[in-house]
Write a protein that holds these residues in place. Structure first.
Motif, mmCIF file in Angstrom:
data_model
loop_
_atom_site.group_PDB
_atom_site.id
_atom_site.type_symbol
_atom_site.label_atom_id
_atom_site.label_comp_id
_atom_site.label_asym_id
_atom_site.label_seq_id
_atom_site.Cartn_x
_atom_site.Cartn_y
_atom_site.Cartn_z
ATOM 1 N N GLU A 115 -83.836 11.872 -116.818
ATOM 2 C CA GLU A 115 -82.790 11.351 -117.703
ATOM 3 C C GLU A 115 -81.401 11.530 -117.107
ATOM 4 O O GLU A 115 -80.588 10.597 -117.130
ATOM 5 N N VAL A 116 -81.127 12.712 -116.577
ATOM 6 C CA VAL A 116 -79.812 12.975 -115.987
ATOM 7 C C VAL A 116 -79.612 12.107 -114.750
ATOM 8 O O VAL A 116 -78.537 11.522 -114.556
ATOM 9 N N GLU A 117 -80.630 12.017 -113.912
ATOM 10 C CA GLU A 117 -80.495 11.191 -112.712
ATOM 11 C C GLU A 117 -80.331 9.711 -113.051
ATOM 12 O O GLU A 117 -79.597 9.002 -112.363
ATOM 13 N N LYS A 118 -80.978 9.252 -114.099
ATOM 14 C CA LYS A 118 -80.829 7.852 -114.507
ATOM 15 C C LYS A 118 -79.362 7.561 -114.838
ATOM 16 O O LYS A 118 -78.811 6.539 -114.415
ATOM 17 N N GLU A 119 -78.748 8.460 -115.555
ATOM 18 C CA GLU A 119 -77.339 8.297 -115.907
ATOM 19 C C GLU A 119 -76.456 8.472 -114.670
ATOM 20 O O GLU A 119 -75.511 7.713 -114.456
ATOM 21 N N MET A 120 -76.762 9.451 -113.864
ATOM 22 C CA MET A 120 -75.940 9.800 -112.705
ATOM 23 C C MET A 120 -75.982 8.720 -111.614
ATOM 24 O O MET A 120 -74.957 8.376 -111.037
ATOM 25 N N TYR A 121 -77.149 8.174 -111.331
ATOM 26 C CA TYR A 121 -77.297 7.231 -110.229
ATOM 27 C C TYR A 121 -77.161 5.770 -110.636
ATOM 28 O O TYR A 121 -77.086 4.894 -109.771
ATOM 29 N N VAL B 236 -83.056 20.352 -107.114
ATOM 30 C CA VAL B 236 -82.342 19.783 -108.253
ATOM 31 C C VAL B 236 -82.443 20.733 -109.443
ATOM 32 O O VAL B 236 -81.442 21.040 -110.092
ATOM 33 N N TYR B 237 -83.641 21.203 -109.723
ATOM 34 C CA TYR B 237 -83.819 22.146 -110.830
ATOM 35 C C TYR B 237 -82.941 23.379 -110.639
ATOM 36 O O TYR B 237 -82.221 23.795 -111.550
ATOM 37 N N GLU B 238 -82.993 23.972 -109.464
ATOM 38 C CA GLU B 238 -82.254 25.210 -109.209
ATOM 39 C C GLU B 238 -80.741 25.013 -109.205
ATOM 40 O O GLU B 238 -80.001 25.968 -109.378
ATOM 41 N N SER B 239 -80.287 23.764 -109.033
ATOM 42 C CA SER B 239 -78.848 23.517 -109.048
ATOM 43 C C SER B 239 -78.239 23.721 -110.436
ATOM 44 O O SER B 239 -77.052 23.985 -110.558
ATOM 45 N N HIS B 240 -79.071 23.583 -111.463
ATOM 46 C CA HIS B 240 -78.578 23.763 -112.846
ATOM 47 C C HIS B 240 -79.787 23.915 -113.778
ATOM 48 O O HIS B 240 -80.117 22.992 -114.540
ATOM 49 N N PRO B 241 -80.437 25.089 -113.758
ATOM 50 C CA PRO B 241 -81.676 25.282 -114.521
ATOM 51 C C PRO B 241 -81.573 24.999 -116.018
ATOM 52 O O PRO B 241 -82.538 24.524 -116.616
ATOM 53 N N THR B 242 -80.445 25.246 -116.622
ATOM 54 C CA THR B 242 -80.340 24.973 -118.059
ATOM 55 C C THR B 242 -80.224 23.482 -118.339
ATOM 56 O O THR B 242 -80.658 23.018 -119.385
ATOM 57 N N LYS B 243 -79.665 22.745 -117.402
ATOM 58 C CA LYS B 243 -79.519 21.291 -117.543
ATOM 59 C C LYS B 243 -80.839 20.572 -117.235
ATOM 60 O O LYS B 243 -81.141 19.546 -117.823
ATOM 61 N N PHE B 244 -81.603 21.142 -116.316
ATOM 62 C CA PHE B 244 -82.842 20.530 -115.853
ATOM 63 C C PHE B 244 -84.050 21.372 -116.256
ATOM 64 O O PHE B 244 -84.857 21.760 -115.415
ATOM 65 N N LYS B 245 -84.197 21.634 -117.542
ATOM 66 C CA LYS B 245 -85.295 22.477 -118.028
ATOM 67 C C LYS B 245 -86.657 21.846 -117.806
ATOM 68 O O LYS B 245 -87.648 22.541 -117.619
ATOM 69 N N THR B 246 -86.712 20.529 -117.874
ATOM 70 C CA THR B 246 -87.983 19.826 -117.744
ATOM 71 C C THR B 246 -87.849 18.704 -116.727
ATOM 72 O O THR B 246 -86.745 18.294 -116.369
ATOM 73 N N LEU B 247 -88.975 18.195 -116.284
ATOM 74 C CA LEU B 247 -88.948 17.040 -115.389
ATOM 75 C C LEU B 247 -88.305 15.840 -116.079
ATOM 76 O O LEU B 247 -87.568 15.074 -115.450
ATOM 77 N N LYS B 248 -88.558 15.705 -117.356
ATOM 78 C CA LYS B 248 -87.953 14.595 -118.102
ATOM 79 C C LYS B 248 -86.431 14.722 -118.097
ATOM 80 O O LYS B 248 -85.731 13.725 -117.921
ATOM 81 N N ASN B 249 -85.919 15.944 -118.256
ATOM 82 C CA ASN B 249 -84.471 16.149 -118.189
ATOM 83 C C ASN B 249 -83.924 15.685 -116.845
ATOM 84 O O ASN B 249 -82.865 15.055 -116.781
ATOM 85 N N ILE B 250 -84.628 16.004 -115.787
ATOM 86 C CA ILE B 250 -84.181 15.594 -114.452
ATOM 87 C C ILE B 250 -84.099 14.079 -114.373
ATOM 88 O O ILE B 250 -83.092 13.521 -113.928
#
Length: 189
Positions: free
Chosen positions: A55-61, A39-53
């Motif tokens: 937050e994005v997944e909460k919205e996405m899923y 997930v991180y490597e799919s978009h490193p600037t979007k997923f800079k931190t675990l918290k970013n992951i």
């Protein structure tokens, strides 16, 4: 010197003895690391931190979150890391079976009770209870942590203590993040 990379790499479980007993645990941790890394490597600037992951997944899923994706993988990874942390802390604190001081069953059972037991059903709990008899001796575990070198137990335990002083706050921060984001699941595996 023990490093944070040791804890984060699933190969740290090689120190726990019989590969056939712990290979499923190692594979599970490695799989969780792989999912989070992907997930991180799919978009490193979007997923800079675990918290970013998260937050994005909460919205996405949406309603399926946190039961999917890297959020779920990190939840199980943090539990596995908590097990390792409590096991090492128990060793570092000198907790032991007075009748069998070179066995680490007491430490592993404590770690399991704190980190994983409440998330495991009856069958997994029984499997774990039996698996503690395949654990290495404390002296062999310490030697394995030192990559096979002969060890001074006191010095190695001090290295573990220093490692835990750095690793524990990071793991605590992940647990806090899950609590604040209401991402923790309590189902049994």
């Amino acid at each position: 010197m023990l490093s944070s990379s040791w804890l984060l790499e699933a190969s740290g479980l090689d120190c726990l003895g019989t590969p056939i007993v712990y290979s499923p645990v190692k594979a599970d941790l490695a799989g969780n690391i792989k999912k989070i890394r992907a997930v991180y490597e799919s978009h490193p600037t979007k997923f800079k931190t675990l918290k970013n992951i998260l937050e994005v997944e909460k919205e996405m899923y949406g309603p399926a979150w946190p039961k999917t994706g890297a959020t779920l993988a990190l939840m199980w990874l943090k539990r596995g890391l908590k097990f390792i942390q409590v096991l090492l802390q128990s060793l570092s604190d000198g907790e032991r079976d007075e009748e069998n001081p070179n066995l680490i069953r007491v430490n592993a059972l404590k770690a399991y009770e704190i980190a994983l037991k409440k998330y495991h059903g009856w069958m997994l709990q029984k499997v774990f209870s039996g698996s503690v008899y395949a654990l290495p001796y404390k002296s062999d575990l310490l030697k394995a942590l030192e990559k096979g070198k002969e060890v001074n137990e006191e010095e190695t335990l001090e290295k573990i203590h220093q490692f835990l002083a750095k690793a524990t706050p990071m793991l605590d921060a992940i647990y806090d993040m899950y609590a604040k984001m209401n991402a923790e699941l309590n189902y049994k595996a």
